[in-house]
Design an enzyme around this catalytic site. Structure first.
Site, PDB file in Angstrom:
ATOM      1  N   THR A 190      23.257  58.679  10.146  1.00 21.62           N
ATOM      2  CA  THR A 190      23.143  58.508  11.604  1.00 21.62           C
ATOM      3  C   THR A 190      22.932  59.849  12.302  1.00 21.62           C
ATOM      4  OG1 THR A 190      24.526  56.530  11.610  1.00 21.62           O
ATOM      5  CG2 THR A 190      24.451  57.783  13.649  1.00 21.62           C
ATOM      6  N   GLU A 257      18.644  56.588  12.079  1.00 24.42           N
ATOM      7  CA  GLU A 257      19.142  56.851  10.737  1.00 24.42           C
ATOM      8  C   GLU A 257      18.014  57.421   9.883  1.00 24.42           C
ATOM      9  OE1 GLU A 257      20.416  54.000  12.245  1.00 24.42           O
ATOM     10  OE2 GLU A 257      22.476  54.724  12.233  1.00 24.42           O
ATOM     11  N   HIS A 292      36.483  57.362  11.492  1.00 26.51           N
ATOM     12  CA  HIS A 292      35.260  56.649  11.881  1.00 26.51           C
ATOM     13  C   HIS A 292      35.517  55.149  12.033  1.00 26.51           C
ATOM     14  CE1 HIS A 292      31.249  57.250  13.107  1.00 26.51           C
ATOM     15  NE2 HIS A 292      30.724  56.406  12.233  1.00 26.51           N
ATOM     16  N   GLU A 455      25.205  47.844  11.179  1.00 23.30           N
ATOM     17  CA  GLU A 455      26.092  49.004  11.118  1.00 23.30           C
ATOM     18  C   GLU A 455      27.553  48.584  11.253  1.00 23.30           C
ATOM     19  OE1 GLU A 455      26.188  52.059  14.197  1.00 23.30           O
ATOM     20  OE2 GLU A 455      25.739  53.493  12.617  1.00 23.30           O
TER      21      GLU A 455
HETATM   22 FE1  SF4 Z   1      27.316  55.298  16.203  1.00 23.11          FE
HETATM   23 FE2  SF4 Z   1      29.635  54.101  16.743  1.00 23.11          FE
HETATM   24 FE3  SF4 Z   1      29.393  55.649  14.561  1.00 23.11          FE
HETATM   25 FE4  SF4 Z   1      29.407  56.685  17.046  1.00 23.11          FE
HETATM   26  S1  SF4 Z   1      31.097  55.609  16.012  1.00 23.11           S
HETATM   27  S2  SF4 Z   1      28.058  57.233  15.372  1.00 23.11           S
HETATM   28  S3  SF4 Z   1      28.308  55.141  18.192  1.00 23.11           S
HETATM   29  S4  SF4 Z   1      28.331  53.737  14.992  1.00 23.11           S
HETATM   30 FE    FE Z   2      28.209  54.613  12.358  1.00 25.20          FE
END
Ligand code: SF4
Ligand code: FE
Length: 490
Positions: A190, A257, A292, A455
């Site tokens: 990402t 990505e 995350h 995702e």
């Molecule tokens: Fe993307 Fe959500 Fe990961 Fe941030 S936390 S990079 S917005 S998927």
């Molecule tokens: Fe992500």
């Protein structure tokens, strides 16, 4: 120094980042119609930080320098900070309806800060100081740093060092007096092209044989030997159509990505955070993944807010807003979305300080958060598609709606015919109805579906990765003891 969104975009133009798409090098990648929405999306993280209305969420006081910094470069100092992070991500999701990409770096900062502290304590290495200096530089310049973890992994049944091709995991190919040389790649990364720097982390726990794969470091995105091959998204070439607007659904923002390749990249000593201490690879992975997984209790909720709003508008535009099943479906969407938010807030509230001093989320709750994220956005998109109706995927293009080619018996144009047959409630124009349906299509099936649907399943680890952590952290033995005590079993 806080950069503005415009300054951030200008700063990217100075970089010599190598990007490939559709089999060719992309030279003007900052202005490329497929890439630009993802850059606009990151720019929002700058513009919101400069808006006094959001300063409390979007900025923080640096624990390293005392300066005001963008919260995306912050080391969490309390459970309050952890909660503000979740709220900040929800806000950014609400403003973009996309993945705004900057969180992976923030999550890497917090994981690498605490892991390097503990690695140094055991091995007398200098990684923590290296990292602090690096982060100070990042905070001072308000850089976007990409956090990269996922290797291509090749044969899933084999350890990194047992793969037929050694490059399937990022690894050290040469150790020098002044640094290391690394090769390999990170997959479905990402926000890689539009970052100033990268932090690379190992993808899984390692054993002694995988020593050269237990590596973490920082490097500028345009480091020599580094390049990216851009990932496709559903409906991406709509962005190449001349004058495209309505059909894009979300013409301003999007995610990004790519495959990031390291072809013998030299990393000077000062940017190395792990290089062979394989017993700390697992800790770095677990902490990054935990942060995350918390993040998803914010960003996906923000996108969910917009999708629920869009579904409610679609119902109004269809004239169906008073139907009791529609009202109930909207309630269900809100319930699911807020449940995810509860998880994000809960794992933050139950956070604790690490040995290095920054705050970490409760790992069990963060994994439960992400496990729910692998499911609820699918339910929410199903309900949104249900409310929107089939027209979302059968509607003619915006070119048809604007066409003045005559087709009718009385000289009506294609545009007039489309407008006649797709008109609905008087509260909206046909174009407004098209816009909201295309927007829902974009989040559920189009290019933003990468960020909201798939995702949600695989980002921050696929469902099974959370189940492993839940089984590890769930403390089943203690629960058995509880049952035994009340059932009078010795
Ligand atoms: Fe993307 Fe959500 Fe990961 Fe941030 S936390 S990079 S917005 S998927
Ligand atoms: Fe992500």
């Amino acid at each position: 120094m806080l950069m503005t969104g415009a300054q951030y975009i200008e700063s990217l133009r100075k970089m010599k980042t190598r990007v490939y798409m559709f089999g060719e090098e992309v030279k003007d990648w900052v202005d490329h119609p497929i890439i630009r929405p993802s850059i606009n999306c990151v720019a929002v993280t700058y513009d919101l930080a400069n808006d006094p209305e959001y300063a409390d969420l979007m900025t923080a006081k640096s624990s390293l320098t005392g300066e005001t910094i963008n919260r995306f470069t912050h080391l969490h100092q309390s459970t309050e900070d952890l909660k503000k992070k979740v709220k900040m991500l929800r806000l950014c999701g609400q403003k973009t309806a996309s993945c705004f990409q900057r969180c992976v770096g923030m999550d890497a900062f917090n994981a690498v800060f605490s892991t390097t502290y503990e690695t140094d304590k055991k091995y007398g290495t200098n990684y923590h100081e290296n990292f602090k200096k690096f982060l100070e530089m990042v905070q001072k310049n308000d850089y976007v740093v990409d956090g990269a973890m996922t290797d291509p992994k090749g044969d899933r049944g084999l350890a990194p060092s047992a793969q037929r091709d050694p490059d399937l995991f990022v690894h050290i190919v040469e150790r020098r007096e002044d640094g290391i040389v690394v090769s390999g790649a990170k997959a479905h990364q990402t926000g890689t092209i539009n970052s100033h720097w990268h932090i690379i982390m190992p993808t899984q726990a390692m054993k002694e044989a995988d020593k050269d794969y237990a590596v973490s470091f920082a490097c500028p995105t345009d480091a020599e030997g580094m390049y990216m091959i851009y990932g496709r998204q559903s409906c991406d070439t709509r962005k190449l159509e001349e004058g495209a607007d309505v059909d894009l659904g979300n013409r301003t923002y999007g995610g990004q990505e790519a495959l990031v390749v390291f072809d013998n990249v030299f990393i000077p000593n000062e940017y190395i955070f792990l290089a062979g201490e394989y017993d700390f690879a697992g800790m770095m992975v677990e902490r990054f993944a935990g942060y995350h997984r918390q993040s998803y209790g914010g960003c996906k909720v923000g996108v969910g807010d917009v999708l629920i709003g869009a579904a409610a508008l679609a119902a109004e535009y269809n004239g169906a807003q008073k139907a009791s099943h529609i009202k109930d479906k909207l309630i269900e969407m809100i319930h699911l979305n807020e449940t995810l938010y509860c998880c994000g807030i809960a794992c933050s509230s139950e956070g604790h300080p690490t040995q290095a001093g920054n705050y970490e989320i409760d790992l069990l709750l963060a994994n439960v958060c992400k496990q729910n994220v692998t499911r609820f956005p699918y339910d929410i998109t199903r309900l949104a598609e249900d409310i929107a109706g089939g027209l979302m995927v059968t509607m003619p293009s915006e070119k048809d709606f604007k066409s003045d080619v005559k087709v009718g018996r009385n000289g009506e144009t294609i545009g007039e015919i489309c407008n006649k047959y797709f008109a609905a409630a008087p509260s909206c124009t046909t174009e407004e109805r098209m816009r909201i349906l295309r927007f829902i299509e974009n989040i559920c099936l189009g290019s933003s579906a990468v960020g909201y649907r798939t995702e949600s399943l695989h980002g921050a680890g696929s469902p099974q990765a959370q189940r492993i952590m839940i089984s590890r952290q769930g403390n089943l033995e203690a629960k058995k003891e509880l049952a035994k005590a009340i059932a009078h079993i010795k």
